[in-house]
Design a protein around this motif. Structure first.
Motif, PDB file in Angstrom:
ATOM      1  N   ILE A 392       0.802  -1.253   0.098  1.00 27.86           N
ATOM      2  CA  ILE A 392       0.023   0.066   0.198  1.00 27.86           C
ATOM      3  C   ILE A 392       0.985   1.440  -0.071  1.00 27.86           C
ATOM      4  CG2 ILE A 392      -1.656   1.173   1.358  1.00 27.86           C
ATOM      5  CD1 ILE A 392      -3.040  -1.175   2.372  1.00 27.86           C
ATOM      6  N   SER A 393       2.001   1.246   0.484  1.00 31.18           N
ATOM      7  CA  SER A 393       2.612   2.347   0.862  1.00 31.18           C
ATOM      8  C   SER A 393       3.927   2.446  -0.463  1.00 31.18           C
ATOM      9  CB  SER A 393       3.483   2.489   2.118  1.00 31.18           C
ATOM     10  OG  SER A 393       4.042   1.354   2.483  1.00 31.18           O
ATOM     11  N   ALA A 394       3.907   1.386  -1.156  1.00 34.64           N
ATOM     12  CA  ALA A 394       5.028   1.305  -2.114  1.00 34.64           C
ATOM     13  C   ALA A 394       5.102   2.545  -3.174  1.00 34.64           C
ATOM     14  CB  ALA A 394       5.151   0.139  -2.924  1.00 34.64           C
ATOM     15  N   PRO A 395       4.002   3.186  -3.487  1.00 33.05           N
ATOM     16  CA  PRO A 395       4.051   4.338  -4.081  1.00 33.05           C
ATOM     17  C   PRO A 395       4.630   5.772  -3.758  1.00 33.05           C
ATOM     18  CG  PRO A 395       1.906   3.274  -4.469  1.00 33.05           C
ATOM     19  CD  PRO A 395       2.707   2.632  -3.447  1.00 33.05           C
ATOM     20  N   PHE A 396       4.512   5.457  -2.270  1.00 34.62           N
ATOM     21  CA  PHE A 396       4.963   6.739  -1.698  1.00 34.62           C
ATOM     22  C   PHE A 396       6.363   6.999  -1.074  1.00 34.62           C
ATOM     23  CE2 PHE A 396       0.576   5.986  -1.279  1.00 34.62           C
ATOM     24  CZ  PHE A 396      -0.173   7.456  -1.382  1.00 34.62           C
ATOM     25  N   THR A 397       7.419   6.280  -1.879  1.00 38.61           N
ATOM     26  CA  THR A 397       8.605   6.339  -1.692  1.00 38.61           C
ATOM     27  C   THR A 397       9.397   7.907  -1.967  1.00 38.61           C
ATOM     28  OG1 THR A 397       9.088   5.797  -4.033  1.00 38.61           O
ATOM     29  CG2 THR A 397       9.050   4.113  -2.460  1.00 38.61           C
ATOM     30  N   LEU A 398      10.408   8.076  -1.419  1.00 37.41           N
ATOM     31  CA  LEU A 398      11.143   9.365  -1.590  1.00 37.41           C
ATOM     32  C   LEU A 398      11.673   9.351  -2.918  1.00 37.41           C
ATOM     33  CD1 LEU A 398      12.404  11.615  -0.320  1.00 37.41           C
ATOM     34  CD2 LEU A 398      14.688  10.005   0.357  1.00 37.41           C
ATOM     35  N   ASP A 399      11.787   8.501  -3.769  1.00 40.68           N
ATOM     36  CA  ASP A 399      12.387   8.299  -5.113  1.00 40.68           C
ATOM     37  C   ASP A 399      11.346   8.838  -6.085  1.00 40.68           C
ATOM     38  OD1 ASP A 399      14.342   7.020  -6.373  1.00 40.68           O
ATOM     39  OD2 ASP A 399      13.251   5.607  -7.470  1.00 40.68           O
ATOM     40  N   ARG A 400      10.111   9.125  -5.512  1.00 39.64           N
ATOM     41  CA  ARG A 400       9.101   9.739  -6.766  1.00 39.64           C
ATOM     42  C   ARG A 400       9.543  11.258  -7.059  1.00 39.64           C
ATOM     43  NH1 ARG A 400       5.782  10.105  -2.002  1.00 39.64           N
ATOM     44  NH2 ARG A 400       4.771  12.104  -1.787  1.00 39.64           N
ATOM     45  N   PHE A 401      10.289  11.792  -6.170  1.00 37.89           N
ATOM     46  CA  PHE A 401      10.635  13.042  -6.514  1.00 37.89           C
ATOM     47  C   PHE A 401      11.663  13.203  -7.514  1.00 37.89           C
ATOM     48  CE2 PHE A 401       8.587  13.050  -2.337  1.00 37.89           C
ATOM     49  CZ  PHE A 401       7.584  14.072  -2.446  1.00 37.89           C
ATOM     50  N   ARG A 402      12.323  12.100  -7.646  1.00 39.10           N
ATOM     51  CA  ARG A 402      13.484  11.826  -8.750  1.00 39.10           C
ATOM     52  C   ARG A 402      12.892  11.317 -10.080  1.00 39.10           C
ATOM     53  NH1 ARG A 402      16.623   8.155 -10.465  1.00 39.10           N
ATOM     54  NH2 ARG A 402      15.942   6.449  -8.772  1.00 39.10           N
ATOM     55  N   THR A 403      11.638  10.087  -9.844  1.00 39.53           N
ATOM     56  CA  THR A 403      11.298   9.634 -11.125  1.00 39.53           C
ATOM     57  C   THR A 403      10.169  10.603 -11.763  1.00 39.53           C
ATOM     58  OG1 THR A 403       9.703   8.585  -9.722  1.00 39.53           O
ATOM     59  CG2 THR A 403      11.774   7.564 -10.322  1.00 39.53           C
ATOM     60  N   GLY A 404       9.604  11.414 -10.976  1.00 38.70           N
ATOM     61  CA  GLY A 404       8.344  12.097 -11.280  1.00 38.70           C
ATOM     62  C   GLY A 404       7.077  11.544 -11.313  1.00 38.70           C
ATOM     63  N   ARG A 405       7.216  10.275 -10.751  1.00 36.15           N
ATOM     64  CA  ARG A 405       5.758   9.800 -10.245  1.00 36.15           C
ATOM     65  C   ARG A 405       5.146  10.403  -9.154  1.00 36.15           C
ATOM     66  NH1 ARG A 405       4.747   5.381 -13.337  1.00 36.15           N
ATOM     67  NH2 ARG A 405       3.081   4.635 -11.781  1.00 36.15           N
ATOM     68  N   LEU A 406       4.717  11.608  -9.100  1.00 36.36           N
ATOM     69  CA  LEU A 406       4.026  12.324  -8.048  1.00 36.36           C
ATOM     70  C   LEU A 406       2.552  11.756  -7.793  1.00 36.36           C
ATOM     71  CD1 LEU A 406       5.416  15.730  -8.567  1.00 36.36           C
ATOM     72  CD2 LEU A 406       6.414  14.086  -7.449  1.00 36.36           C
ATOM     73  N   ILE A 407       2.259  12.125  -6.699  1.00 37.27           N
ATOM     74  CA  ILE A 407       0.976  11.760  -6.270  1.00 37.27           C
ATOM     75  C   ILE A 407       0.249  12.974  -5.681  1.00 37.27           C
ATOM     76  CG2 ILE A 407      -0.899  10.315  -4.982  1.00 37.27           C
ATOM     77  CD1 ILE A 407       1.706   8.408  -4.760  1.00 37.27           C
ATOM     78  N   ASP A 408      -0.249  13.974  -6.910  1.00 38.40           N
ATOM     79  CA  ASP A 408      -0.516  15.351  -6.395  1.00 38.40           C
ATOM     80  C   ASP A 408      -1.874  15.475  -5.698  1.00 38.40           C
ATOM     81  OD1 ASP A 408      -0.888  17.700  -6.175  1.00 38.40           O
ATOM     82  OD2 ASP A 408      -0.443  18.354  -8.232  1.00 38.40           O
ATOM     83  N   GLU A 409      -2.042  15.309  -4.383  1.00 43.60           N
ATOM     84  CA  GLU A 409      -3.098  15.494  -3.861  1.00 43.60           C
ATOM     85  C   GLU A 409      -3.529  16.804  -3.094  1.00 43.60           C
ATOM     86  OE1 GLU A 409      -5.502  13.319  -3.600  1.00 43.60           O
ATOM     87  OE2 GLU A 409      -4.756  11.579  -4.094  1.00 43.60           O
ATOM     88  N   SER A 410      -2.874  17.796  -3.933  1.00 39.82           N
ATOM     89  CA  SER A 410      -2.946  19.099  -3.034  1.00 39.82           C
ATOM     90  C   SER A 410      -4.306  19.478  -2.848  1.00 39.82           C
ATOM     91  CB  SER A 410      -2.197  20.345  -3.864  1.00 39.82           C
ATOM     92  OG  SER A 410      -2.409  20.002  -5.313  1.00 39.82           O
ATOM     93  N   ALA A 411      -5.098  18.995  -4.068  1.00 38.21           N
ATOM     94  CA  ALA A 411      -6.651  19.738  -3.739  1.00 38.21           C
ATOM     95  C   ALA A 411      -7.447  18.778  -2.586  1.00 38.21           C
ATOM     96  CB  ALA A 411      -7.555  19.265  -5.130  1.00 38.21           C
ATOM     97  N   ALA A 412      -6.914  17.576  -2.451  1.00 37.33           N
ATOM     98  CA  ALA A 412      -7.668  16.799  -1.437  1.00 37.33           C
ATOM     99  C   ALA A 412      -7.181  17.155   0.014  1.00 37.33           C
ATOM    100  CB  ALA A 412      -7.401  15.181  -1.585  1.00 37.33           C
ATOM    101  N   ALA A 413      -6.093  17.857   0.191  1.00 40.58           N
ATOM    102  CA  ALA A 413      -5.606  18.280   1.338  1.00 40.58           C
ATOM    103  C   ALA A 413      -6.679  19.135   2.069  1.00 40.58           C
ATOM    104  CB  ALA A 413      -4.247  18.955   1.287  1.00 40.58           C
ATOM    105  N   ALA A 414      -7.464  19.553   1.477  1.00 41.57           N
ATOM    106  CA  ALA A 414      -8.952  20.471   2.086  1.00 41.57           C
ATOM    107  C   ALA A 414      -8.604  21.540   2.846  1.00 41.57           C
ATOM    108  CB  ALA A 414      -9.360  19.300   2.925  1.00 41.57           C
ATOM    109  N   VAL A 415      -7.530  21.720   3.267  1.00 41.96           N
ATOM    110  CA  VAL A 415      -6.887  23.173   4.006  1.00 41.96           C
ATOM    111  C   VAL A 415      -6.188  23.837   2.942  1.00 41.96           C
ATOM    112  CG1 VAL A 415      -7.604  22.432   6.286  1.00 41.96           C
ATOM    113  CG2 VAL A 415      -5.261  22.220   5.522  1.00 41.96           C
ATOM    114  N   ALA A 416      -5.902  24.900   2.924  1.00 41.34           N
ATOM    115  CA  ALA A 416      -5.072  25.786   1.853  1.00 41.34           C
ATOM    116  C   ALA A 416      -3.669  25.731   2.617  1.00 41.34           C
ATOM    117  CB  ALA A 416      -5.475  27.068   1.925  1.00 41.34           C
ATOM    118  N   HIS A 417      -2.695  25.705   1.653  1.00 42.03           N
ATOM    119  CA  HIS A 417      -1.318  25.587   2.199  1.00 42.03           C
ATOM    120  C   HIS A 417      -0.333  26.208   1.184  1.00 42.03           C
ATOM    121  CE1 HIS A 417      -2.616  21.551   0.500  1.00 42.03           C
ATOM    122  NE2 HIS A 417      -1.963  22.075  -0.599  1.00 42.03           N
TER     123      HIS A 417
END
Ligand code: FAD
Ligand code: PYC
Length: 417
Positions: A392-417
């Motif tokens: 379940i956590s395999a996609p959430f590695t540090l490596d994604r910032f190198r490979t570009g396989r981001l999981i962009d949940e900025s909208a789901a964060a539900a509070v502004a940041h």
């Protein structure tokens, strides 16, 4: 028997809680552990609990620079939901929601999990389209979420103002009925007590000031004011301070720390039956079992390690709440506080191995990691025990910032940041 250092501050925080044996021994850490967990928030304590319970690894210490649950775990507004957009996130947060449903029984400690529903309001066509997209994506992933009209929202939450004459009228909402709230510090205490009962040491007032490595690069242990503690593995769950801890081994982490604050009103009789959030007017609200209205909004706009926040944020939040709920206009604020959240570039967490052998990390939950606590701790314990990512956590590695396989949940964060 597990060992405790139990400073006066923590005794005060636990306030004579009847389940907490105040006579437990106060102890210095042992000189060596199989696993040292850095950070006694829900994620760190939960990791220790599942290491002991599910993997039989009990020679574990959880070290905290303050008192247990004194970080974001004890400062958050406890909204629990799993209505995230992407498949990877839906799996992770729904795994957590499944565990929430049995957590009080599992820990034999009432975490006061209450599935009263989380409603995300829409105020414009754009909001409606985004909400419906979330609803459809969630349902494809087996996550409950539904679109309701403004009138249905009012039925579900009678204090809500759905008048067409306000600046941002409510035109509908996405409702996750399985979502809700829990008692935040009970989660820390419940995991702590259950982990301790299985032999885990919880050492408070014990900051990790350095991480030592052997000649082959593997972790060797941590430096603390109480001396060097040997560890075969080190799991870091130090929200808000992740970059500082990782710098100890020369790793630069893609994390920024921001203050996020919240406030409560004076306590009143039950009036808010559910959680209501609005990204557009930028405020959210629920009612705690003590009767206080629990209110929050977005992060401050500057990076900081200060556990407070700008007053103007609170002013804007309260103005939004008063427009959405005019009946609360005459309530007084009881207190406000802040926490430091760690934001990753795609607003999704980083869970897993690091380039340093024996060093694991769990961070980047930003404004939304409380809801993930059981799921995050569960997959983190697996990763530490087996030295490989949980599926379940395999996609959430540090490596994604190198490979570009981001999981962009900025909208789901539900509070502004
Ligand atoms: P924490 O509970 O912060 O624990 C980390 C611990 O690490 C701390 O106790 C700290 O003292 C310790 N530590 C740090 N550095 C060191 C060191 N060098 N040595 C030893 N110990 C160290 N999430 C939701 O899902 N829903 C919400 O409604 C929600 N509302 C929020 C409202 C506010 C105001 C805030 C601040 C956060 C909110 N969050 C919410 C986010 C949520 O609180 C966090 O994502 C989550 O609690 C993180 O848990 P944790 O165990 O990782 O971190
Ligand atoms: O993630 O749902 C959330 C949340 C609400 C308030 C802060 N975070």
């Amino acid at each position: 028997m597990a060992r405790f250092s139990f400073p006066a501050l923590a005794q005060k925080a636990l306030g004579g809680h009847r389940d907490w044996p105040e006579q437990w021994p106060q102890a210095a850490p042992k000189s060596e552990y199989d696993v040292v967990v850095v950070g006694a928030g829900g994620h760190g304590l939960g990791t220790a609990y599942y290491l002991a319970k599910e993997h039989g690894i009990t020679n574990v210490a959880v070290l905290d620079k303050g008192w247990l649950g004194g970080g974001n775990t004890g400062r958050n507004t406890t909204i629990i939901r799993s209505n995230y957009l992407f498949d990877e996130s839906a799996r992770l947060y729904d795994h957590a929601l499944d565990l929430w449903e049995g957590l009080s029984q599992d820990l034999n400690y009432n975490v006061m999990f209450s599935q009263r529903g989380v409603m995300l309001l829409a105020h414009s066509v754009h909001d409606e389209q985004i909400s419906k997209r979330h609803v459809h994506a969630n349902r494809i992933n087996g996550v409950d979420n539904e679109w309701i009209t403004a009138e249905q929202a009012k039925d579900y939450c009678p204090p809500l103002n759905i008048s067409a004459s306000v600046r941002y009228p409510v035109i509908g909402a996405a409702l996750q009925r399985r979502g809700g709230v829990a008692r935040h510090d009970a989660v820390a205490w419940g995991y702590a007590r259950a982990a301790a009962a299985r032999g885990v040491d919880i050492i408070q007032n014990c900051p990790v000031t350095g991480i030592r490595r052997a000649a082959d690069g593997r972790v060797e242990g941590v430096d603390t004011p109480q001396g060097f503690i040997k560890a075969k593995k080190i799991a870091v769950a130090a929200a808000g301070s992740t970059s500082l801890v990782m710098e100890m081994v020369g790793l630069r982490f893609p994390i920024e720390s921001y203050p996020l604050q919240a406030l409560v009103s004076e306590p009143i009789k039950p009036v808010m039956p559910c959680v209501v959030m609005s990204n557009a007017v930028h405020a959210y609200i629920s009612q705690s079992d003590k009767g206080e209205l629990v209110i929050g909004a977005g992060t401050d706009q500057y990076v900081s390690y200060s556990q407070r926040g700008g007053l103007h944020i609170i002013e804007d939040t309260v103005a939004s709440i008063c427009e959405l709920f005019p009946i609360f206009t005459r309530l007084r604020m009881l207190r406000k506080w802040g926490g430091v959240v760690d934001l990753s570039p795609d607003r999704s967490p980083i869970i897993g191995k690091t380039p340093v052998p024996g060093l694991y990390v769990n961070c980047g939950w930003g404004t939304g990691g409380f809801k993930a606590t059981p799921g995050s701790a569960h997959v983190m314990a697996w990763t530490v025990a087996k030295d490989e990512p949980h599926p379940i956590s395999a996609p959430f590695t540090l490596d994604r910032f190198r490979t570009g396989r981001l999981i962009d949940e900025s909208a789901a964060a539900a509070v502004a940041h």
